[in-house]
Write a protein that holds these residues in place. Structure first.
Motif, PDB file in Angstrom:
ATOM      1  N   TYR A   1       0.861  -1.186   0.000  1.00  9.16           N
ATOM      2  CA  TYR A   1       0.000   0.000   0.000  1.00  9.16           C
ATOM      3  C   TYR A   1       0.892   1.229   0.000  1.00  9.16           C
ATOM      4  O   TYR A   1       1.810   1.365   0.829  1.00  9.16           O
ATOM      5  CB  TYR A   1      -0.921   0.006   1.214  1.00  9.16           C
ATOM      6  CG  TYR A   1      -1.806   1.243   1.290  1.00  9.16           C
ATOM      7  CD1 TYR A   1      -2.820   1.451   0.363  1.00  9.16           C
ATOM      8  CD2 TYR A   1      -1.592   2.205   2.275  1.00  9.16           C
ATOM      9  CE1 TYR A   1      -3.618   2.590   0.412  1.00  9.16           C
ATOM     10  CE2 TYR A   1      -2.395   3.347   2.341  1.00  9.16           C
ATOM     11  CZ  TYR A   1      -3.403   3.527   1.401  1.00  9.16           C
ATOM     12  OH  TYR A   1      -4.182   4.649   1.454  1.00  9.16           O
ATOM     13  N   ILE A   2       0.622   2.154  -0.952  1.00  9.78           N
ATOM     14  CA  ILE A   2       1.454   3.342  -1.165  1.00  9.78           C
ATOM     15  C   ILE A   2       0.606   4.596  -0.988  1.00  9.78           C
ATOM     16  O   ILE A   2      -0.506   4.688  -1.527  1.00  9.78           O
ATOM     17  CB  ILE A   2       2.050   3.327  -2.584  1.00  9.78           C
ATOM     18  CG1 ILE A   2       2.984   2.118  -2.765  1.00  9.78           C
ATOM     19  CG2 ILE A   2       2.776   4.631  -2.893  1.00  9.78           C
ATOM     20  CD1 ILE A   2       3.307   1.828  -4.219  1.00  9.78           C
ATOM     21  N   GLU A   3       1.127   5.542  -0.240  1.00  6.78           N
ATOM     22  CA  GLU A   3       0.517   6.877  -0.148  1.00  6.78           C
ATOM     23  C   GLU A   3       1.572   7.913  -0.468  1.00  6.78           C
ATOM     24  O   GLU A   3       2.706   7.826   0.019  1.00  6.78           O
ATOM     25  CB  GLU A   3      -0.031   7.137   1.262  1.00  6.78           C
ATOM     26  CG  GLU A   3      -1.394   6.548   1.521  1.00  6.78           C
ATOM     27  CD  GLU A   3      -1.932   6.956   2.889  1.00  6.78           C
ATOM     28  OE1 GLU A   3      -1.240   7.723   3.604  1.00  6.78           O
ATOM     29  OE2 GLU A   3      -3.023   6.499   3.241  1.00  6.78           O
ATOM     30  N   ASP A   4       1.177   8.898  -1.256  1.00  2.00           N
ATOM     31  CA  ASP A   4       2.109   9.913  -1.738  1.00  2.00           C
ATOM     32  C   ASP A   4       3.270   9.194  -2.424  1.00  2.00           C
ATOM     33  O   ASP A   4       3.065   8.455  -3.355  1.00  2.00           O
ATOM     34  CB  ASP A   4       2.573  10.816  -0.592  1.00  2.00           C
ATOM     35  CG  ASP A   4       1.419  11.593   0.027  1.00  2.00           C
ATOM     36  OD1 ASP A   4       0.508  11.968  -0.725  1.00  2.00           O
ATOM     37  OD2 ASP A   4       1.423  11.799   1.251  1.00  2.00           O
ATOM     38  N   HIS A   5       4.486   9.361  -1.948  1.00  2.00           N
ATOM     39  CA  HIS A   5       5.628   8.714  -2.582  1.00  2.00           C
ATOM     40  C   HIS A   5       6.250   7.644  -1.697  1.00  2.00           C
ATOM     41  O   HIS A   5       7.355   7.173  -1.985  1.00  2.00           O
ATOM     42  CB  HIS A   5       6.702   9.760  -2.922  1.00  2.00           C
ATOM     43  CG  HIS A   5       7.203  10.515  -1.719  1.00  2.00           C
ATOM     44  ND1 HIS A   5       6.567  11.632  -1.239  1.00  2.00           N
ATOM     45  CD2 HIS A   5       8.254  10.296  -0.902  1.00  2.00           C
ATOM     46  CE1 HIS A   5       7.219  12.077  -0.177  1.00  2.00           C
ATOM     47  NE2 HIS A   5       8.245  11.287   0.046  1.00  2.00           N
ATOM     48  N   LEU A   6       5.528   7.228  -0.641  1.00  2.00           N
ATOM     49  CA  LEU A   6       6.106   6.325   0.351  1.00  2.00           C
ATOM     50  C   LEU A   6       5.371   4.998   0.437  1.00  2.00           C
ATOM     51  O   LEU A   6       4.160   4.915   0.189  1.00  2.00           O
ATOM     52  CB  LEU A   6       6.087   6.980   1.738  1.00  2.00           C
ATOM     53  CG  LEU A   6       6.870   8.279   1.907  1.00  2.00           C
ATOM     54  CD1 LEU A   6       6.678   8.815   3.318  1.00  2.00           C
ATOM     55  CD2 LEU A   6       8.344   8.066   1.621  1.00  2.00           C
ATOM     56  N   ILE A   7       6.127   3.949   0.792  1.00  2.00           N
ATOM     57  CA  ILE A   7       5.537   2.654   1.108  1.00  2.00           C
ATOM     58  C   ILE A   7       4.975   2.729   2.530  1.00  2.00           C
ATOM     59  O   ILE A   7       5.715   2.975   3.483  1.00  2.00           O
ATOM     60  CB  ILE A   7       6.590   1.543   0.997  1.00  2.00           C
ATOM     61  CG1 ILE A   7       7.085   1.432  -0.449  1.00  2.00           C
ATOM     62  CG2 ILE A   7       6.032   0.216   1.485  1.00  2.00           C
ATOM     63  CD1 ILE A   7       8.288   0.519  -0.618  1.00  2.00           C
ATOM     64  N   LYS A   8       3.676   2.519   2.670  1.00  2.00           N
ATOM     65  CA  LYS A   8       3.020   2.638   3.965  1.00  2.00           C
ATOM     66  C   LYS A   8       2.739   1.284   4.615  1.00  2.00           C
ATOM     67  O   LYS A   8       2.649   1.194   5.842  1.00  2.00           O
ATOM     68  CB  LYS A   8       1.700   3.407   3.811  1.00  2.00           C
ATOM     69  CG  LYS A   8       1.876   4.868   3.447  1.00  2.00           C
ATOM     70  CD  LYS A   8       2.500   5.662   4.572  1.00  2.00           C
ATOM     71  CE  LYS A   8       2.503   7.160   4.278  1.00  2.00           C
ATOM     72  NZ  LYS A   8       3.062   7.949   5.387  1.00  2.00           N
ATOM     73  N   GLN A   9       2.555   0.248   3.794  1.00  2.00           N
ATOM     74  CA  GLN A   9       2.251  -1.067   4.357  1.00  2.00           C
ATOM     75  C   GLN A   9       2.687  -2.152   3.379  1.00  2.00           C
ATOM     76  O   GLN A   9       2.524  -2.019   2.165  1.00  2.00           O
ATOM     77  CB  GLN A   9       0.745  -1.197   4.655  1.00  2.00           C
ATOM     78  CG  GLN A   9       0.391  -2.372   5.553  1.00  2.00           C
ATOM     79  CD  GLN A   9      -1.056  -2.309   6.023  1.00  2.00           C
ATOM     80  OE1 GLN A   9      -1.664  -1.222   6.068  1.00  2.00           O
ATOM     81  NE2 GLN A   9      -1.613  -3.450   6.374  1.00  2.00           N
ATOM     82  N   VAL A  10       3.255  -3.226   3.920  1.00  2.00           N
ATOM     83  CA  VAL A  10       3.694  -4.379   3.135  1.00  2.00           C
ATOM     84  C   VAL A  10       3.213  -5.625   3.853  1.00  2.00           C
ATOM     85  O   VAL A  10       3.354  -5.744   5.072  1.00  2.00           O
ATOM     86  CB  VAL A  10       5.236  -4.438   3.015  1.00  2.00           C
ATOM     87  CG1 VAL A  10       5.665  -5.640   2.170  1.00  2.00           C
ATOM     88  CG2 VAL A  10       5.786  -3.151   2.434  1.00  2.00           C
ATOM     89  N   GLY A  11       2.619  -6.565   3.119  1.00  2.00           N
ATOM     90  CA  GLY A  11       2.198  -7.793   3.789  1.00  2.00           C
ATOM     91  C   GLY A  11       1.239  -8.619   2.972  1.00  2.00           C
ATOM     92  O   GLY A  11       1.064  -8.391   1.758  1.00  2.00           O
TER      93      GLY A  11
ATOM     94  N   ASP B   1      -4.345  -8.511   4.740  1.00  2.00           N
ATOM     95  CA  ASP B   1      -4.066  -7.573   5.816  1.00  2.00           C
ATOM     96  C   ASP B   1      -3.908  -6.138   5.339  1.00  2.00           C
ATOM     97  O   ASP B   1      -3.704  -5.228   6.152  1.00  2.00           O
ATOM     98  CB  ASP B   1      -2.794  -7.997   6.564  1.00  2.00           C
ATOM     99  CG  ASP B   1      -2.921  -9.361   7.223  1.00  2.00           C
ATOM    100  OD1 ASP B   1      -4.050  -9.690   7.655  1.00  2.00           O
ATOM    101  OD2 ASP B   1      -1.907 -10.078   7.298  1.00  2.00           O
ATOM    102  N   LEU B   2      -3.974  -5.919   4.035  1.00  2.00           N
ATOM    103  CA  LEU B   2      -3.786  -4.579   3.487  1.00  2.00           C
ATOM    104  C   LEU B   2      -5.102  -3.820   3.461  1.00  2.00           C
ATOM    105  O   LEU B   2      -6.181  -4.420   3.552  1.00  2.00           O
ATOM    106  CB  LEU B   2      -3.224  -4.683   2.066  1.00  2.00           C
ATOM    107  CG  LEU B   2      -1.828  -5.307   1.930  1.00  2.00           C
ATOM    108  CD1 LEU B   2      -1.473  -5.483   0.459  1.00  2.00           C
ATOM    109  CD2 LEU B   2      -0.776  -4.456   2.630  1.00  2.00           C
ATOM    110  N   PRO B   3      -5.063  -2.488   3.346  1.00  2.00           N
ATOM    111  CA  PRO B   3      -6.300  -1.711   3.202  1.00  2.00           C
ATOM    112  C   PRO B   3      -7.114  -2.219   2.009  1.00  2.00           C
ATOM    113  O   PRO B   3      -6.564  -2.757   1.036  1.00  2.00           O
ATOM    114  CB  PRO B   3      -5.799  -0.285   2.959  1.00  2.00           C
ATOM    115  CG  PRO B   3      -4.439  -0.254   3.576  1.00  2.00           C
ATOM    116  CD  PRO B   3      -3.864  -1.623   3.384  1.00  2.00           C
ATOM    117  N   THR B   4      -8.396  -2.033   2.058  1.00  2.00           N
ATOM    118  CA  THR B   4      -9.271  -2.514   0.982  1.00  2.00           C
ATOM    119  C   THR B   4      -9.530  -1.457  -0.080  1.00  2.00           C
ATOM    120  O   THR B   4     -10.041  -1.771  -1.156  1.00  2.00           O
ATOM    121  CB  THR B   4     -10.617  -2.982   1.560  1.00  2.00           C
ATOM    122  OG1 THR B   4     -11.203  -1.904   2.299  1.00  2.00           O
ATOM    123  CG2 THR B   4     -10.406  -4.179   2.474  1.00  2.00           C
TER     124      THR B   4
END
Length: 466
Positions: A28-38, A42-45
């Motif tokens: 899951y990516i927001e702006d230019h950053l990695i916010k969540q990996v998995g 378990d990731l946002p929908t």
């Protein structure tokens, strides 16, 4: 910048410290950053863009640590030459470069790199005839949206002063330093996640003076994150030249000029001995390994396993498109793996008397994952970029994905990571740089290359035939 959700990938290889590989996973990516990996569950929908990467492999974006993009204009020239002969053949052709040619050739080479999985590239432009500027190369990189380290190269020693290049492609040293400072103060962004950094890069020990090397190092070290780069120990001819002219081997010579340290990396380093490898490890000096170019020019095989075991920072470089004839970084990882397996680790007991015959290599000298680590984590470390090279929370959102439903991957689905190296890939299917999709379904999105390629052909023909 929109948020992006990548989900359902067959395999995600993070290249973090633990070498984590996750099945049915995503990012899951927001702006230019990695916010969540998995795991996908378990990731946002929800996200602004959701990409289902079922049957895909996700990897960190690849990092190219050495190139000469202008050389896309002069491929397959001097096909059977060693380095010095190759240079002497091409210098008169390169003397016809124009500023437009710099821009167009940079677009061409970077587009090729991006389609091969490269998300960060350095380039070493060291020849500036006919009012060429590094500004045009920087503009091309910005137009394509790649993370870029622009190296202000230089040559000041022409043939009349005992150097290799013709006098007409050299520059005044005061002007070189003045332009280097201008470029740093105009373009250099030392901040974390920066898309553009400057590098100072005299071409080689045989094309500039010792004074310019010293002054360049002094200038770079007045600024944050301005690194130093040059060619070094590429051929035995260079070694003999340095011994004859300076009384020192190439590594000792550049060390005497202040060109070792954690802010320096050198291209090639084919001919290093054990003591020099230890010196690089102890000082934090990096290496750009360019296996295809070293094969093309018969320069030799760099001792990369010995370097990495000693703790030297090593990244991959495709090198110039006139000594590689390609700008394909994933292919370079494959070459890096294969060439180490035929390095002469020991002589074959069956070698005929008289020294003629083959030698035994080592099929375990480098694995596919080790080659990819050079292309990702190794390249990031070599360029001094801790925020790229792996897929981890908080790092720059530079990722690539490869569709495994391809003819050339048939039968390799049990190990997609190894397949990316062993089974030659022509293009990646997805590339994200700084949180922006730049390649999708194998097509470059950031720029239509139809007209630049047409102009590239025209300029190349002019340079090669006029």
């Amino acid at each position: 910048m929109p948020s992006i959700l990548l989900k359902n990938a067959t395999l995600l290889a993070t290249f973090d410290d633990a070498g984590t590989e996750l099945a049915d996973a995503g990012v899951y990516i927001e702006d230019h950053l990695i916010k969540q990996v998995g795991a996908s569950k378990d990731l946002p929908t929800h996200a602004d863009q959701v990409l289902d990467l079922r049957d895909h492999l996700i990897l960190p974006g690849l990092v190219n640590t050495h190139h000469h993009l202008y050389q896309t204009l002069t491929r397959v020239v001097a096909q059977d030459a060693d380095l010095f002969t190759w240079l002497k053949t091409l210098y008169p052709i390169w003397a016809k470069l124009t500023d437009e040619a710099v821009y167009i050739s940079t677009l061409t080479g970077l587009a090729e790199l991006m389609l091969s999985g490269c998300t960060t590239s350095s380039d070493h432009l060291y020849i500036y005839p006919n009012d060429c500027t590094l500004d045009s190369q920087i503009r091309a990189a910005q137009d394509l949206g790649i993370r870029f380290h622009a190296a202000r190269g230089s040559m000041s020693l022409g043939e009349s002063q005992g150097g290799l290049p013709p006098d007409r492609v050299t520059e005044n040293e005061a002007a070189i330093l003045q332009d280097s400072q201008r470029l740093i103060e105009t373009y250099h962004d030392p901040s974390e996640h920066s898309l553009l950094r400057m590098v100072l890069a005299p071409c080689s020990p045989f094309s500039v003076t010792a004074d310019l090397m010293r002054e360049t190092a002094h200038l770079a070290r007045q600024y944050s994150q301005v690194r130093l780069h040059t060619h070094l120990a590429e051929t035995l001819d260079e070694e003999q030249f340095c011994l004859a002219k300076f009384g020192l081997r190439p590594v000792d010579y550049v060390e005497s000029l202040g060109w070792t340290g954690c802010d320096c990396w050198h291209a090639h380093c084919v001919h290093l001995n054990a003591a020099e490898i230890q010196k690089f490890a102890q000082t934090g000096t990096g290496v750009a390994h360019c296996p295809t170019s070293n094969m093309r020019l018969a320069s030799g095989i760099a001792p990369i396993p010995q370097m990495t075991r000693a703790g030297v920072k090593v990244g991959l470089g495709v090198d110039g498109s006139a000594s590689n004839d390609s700008s394909h970084l994933l292919a370079e990882a494959r070459q890096a793996m294969l060439i180490q397996r035929i390095a002469p680790h020991q002589y074959s007991s069956s070698m005929p008397l008289g020294g003629r015959g083959g030698f035994a290599g080592d099929p375990a000298a480098m694995s596919a994952r080790e080659a990819l680590r050079l292309a990702t984590r190794g390249g990031a470390a070599t360029l001094g970029r801790h925020e790229i090279g792996s897929i981890e929370v908080g790092k720059s959102a530079d990722l690539i994905a490869i569709d495994l439903n391809r003819l050339n991957y048939a039968g390799a689905g049990h190990d997609p990571v190894a397949a990316a190296v062993f089974c030659h890939s022509f293009r990646v299917d997805l590339s994200i740089i700084h949180g922006r999709i730049v390649v999708e379904r194998g097509q470059l999105l950031s720029l239509d290359m139809t007209k630049p390629l047409q102009r590239h052909r025209e300029i190349s023909k002019m340079m090669l035939t006029s």
